[in-house]
Design an enzyme around this catalytic site. Structure first.
Site, short mmCIF file in Angstrom:
data_model
loop_
_atom_site.label_atom_id
_atom_site.label_comp_id
_atom_site.label_asym_id
_atom_site.label_seq_id
_atom_site.Cartn_x
_atom_site.Cartn_y
_atom_site.Cartn_z
N GLY A 70 -22.10 34.08 -4.32
CA GLY A 70 -22.06 32.64 -5.15
C GLY A 70 -22.56 32.02 -3.95
N CYS A 324 -10.98 28.90 1.81
CA CYS A 324 -12.23 27.82 3.02
C CYS A 324 -11.78 26.71 3.44
CB CYS A 324 -13.12 27.43 1.89
SG CYS A 324 -13.70 28.79 1.22
#
Ligand SMILES: *Cc1c(COP(=O)(O)O)cnc(C)c1O
Length: 396
Positions: A70, A324
């Site tokens: 991605g 993240c």
């Protein structure tokens, strides 16, 4: 009990995908670029996989480029369109405040390089408004990049309408559909999508492989220079086993979509109604326009990180904000974008399901979370102020 409810971070590679990948490590390990027959067997499988991925999106096979995932697809889509447009004097890009960092950090880089970036608001429900997009587009707009479904709060954007506006105004439309592919029905033609990013490990394929759909006529440039693989748009020997695994997983997810949606929506709604009973809690993001597997909830007066660690001790894998951003002290940019104050955004929990989760697991979570929230609140100075009336509740 081990409960994995962090499928928005990554999923288990399906055993079917692993099984179909294996021969491409051990038996048919030829290089797709080699001209002898052993290489051509690999090449054939590569093109067969491309066709499968294309079919799942209603795209053509020559519109699918394989990438490492991605992040790479997002970077390549955005940078390609931006730098080509700049040569024609267009330097404006429209996106939203709550994109994945693969998009936001790429846009930051472009901003430093002289591009003008407009980030549309997403409001309390976590959905962009098409009127805002309409008024943001100008003569210099080269690209609109808006995610299909948000990775933290699961809200689905009005992609077809956004695509129609972009088409009408002659602007390229890219969507980061990493959380949507394999979870929602997607038709790039019907939805007016010019470019779309997807990643295998978010739908039970392997990690480190993804694809970028690029509608015929939209031009892209390579991020990685080298050999002529992927029609010269992505150098590097193809990760054939990974690509095979991705195609198998995507085909499976697409075929099972109705069953998956029904099962996972039921589990999600059990979690939502059970967790909402905790006092001073709030579900984040629109309840209807939402991927079937996402629950995101804030509890006033606690730290999401502590909740996550205590759930871990009970065998439950969850997330607070996005994987993240954990490790940083800033609260999630997504929760701030939907208007939550800092102190509330810190107390968030994301549970993301797969169709391997069970009612028993949901019941376990519904037993454990309220106990932990209560324990954490007893230790929380913020909660102490709230109950003494020295601080006002943000969540009623
Ligand atoms: C996971 C994710 C990405 C990154 O995909 P990788 O394959 O891990 O690089 C990008 N966008 C969204 C919305 C995601 O959820």
């Amino acid at each position: 009990m081990f409960v994995y409810m962090d499928n928005a971070a990554t999923t288990k590679t399906s055993s079917k995908a692993v099984k179909e990948m294996l021969p491409y490590f051990t038996e048919y390990y030829g290089n797709c670029s080699s001209l002898y027959e052993f290489g051509q067997i690999a090449k054939e499988k590569l093109e067969e996989s491309r066709q499968i991925v294309a079919d799942c999106l209603n795209a053509n096979a020559n519109e699918i480029y394989f990438t490492s995932g991605g992040s790479e697809s997002d970077n390549q889509a955005i940078l390609s369109v931006a730098y080509r447009a700049k040569k024609k004097g267009k330097n404006h890009i429209i996106s939203t405040a709550f994109e994945h960092h693969a998009v936001l950090h790429t846009l930051k880089k472009l901003e430093k390089d002289g591009f003008e970036i407009t980030l549309l608001p997403v409001y309390e429900n976590g959905i962009v408004r098409v009127e805002d997009l309409k008024s943001a587009i100008k003569d210099t707009t080269a690209l609109v990049t808006i995610m299909f479904a948000n990775n933290e709060i699961g809200t689905i954007q009005p992609i077809k309408e956004i695509g129609a506006i972009c088409r009408e105004r002659g602007v390229v439309f890219h969507t980061d559909a990493v959380q949507a592919v394999g979870h929602l029905a997607i038709d790039v033609k019907e939805m007016n999508i010019d470019m779309l990013s997807l990643s295998a490990h978010k739908f039970h394929g392997p990690k480190g492989v993804g694809a970028l759909f690029v509608k015929k006529g939209v031009l892209i440039s390579p991020l990685i220079e080298g050999g002529a693989q992927e029609k010269g748009k992505r150098a590097g020997t193809e990760n054939l086993a990974g690509i095979v695994g991705m195609a198998v997983a995507l085909k499976d997810a697409t075929e099972n979509l109705p069953t998956y949606t029904k099962k996972v929506t039921e589990l999600r709604d059990m979690l939502i109604s059970g967790l909402s009973k905790i006092p001073h809690s709030k579900i984040n993001g629109d309840l209807i326009n939402r991927v079937p597997n996402n629950v995101n909830i804030c509890f006033e007066g606690i730290e999401g990180e502590s909740l996550l660690l205590m759930l871990d001790m009970e065998g439950i894998c969850s997330s607070s904000g996005s994987a993240c951003t954990s490790g940083s002290l800033d609260p999630s940019h997504v929760l701030l974008a939907i208007g939550l104050p800092h102190e509330v955004a810190h107390g968030s929990l994301r549970l993301s399901l797969s169709d391997e989760n069970t009612v028993e697991e949901v019941e376990h979570v519904l037993k454990v979370v309220p106990e932990i929230v209560e324990r954490l609140r007893k230790m929380s100075p913020v909660w102490d102020e709230l109950i003494k009336g020295e601080r006002v509740h943000v969540i009623q």
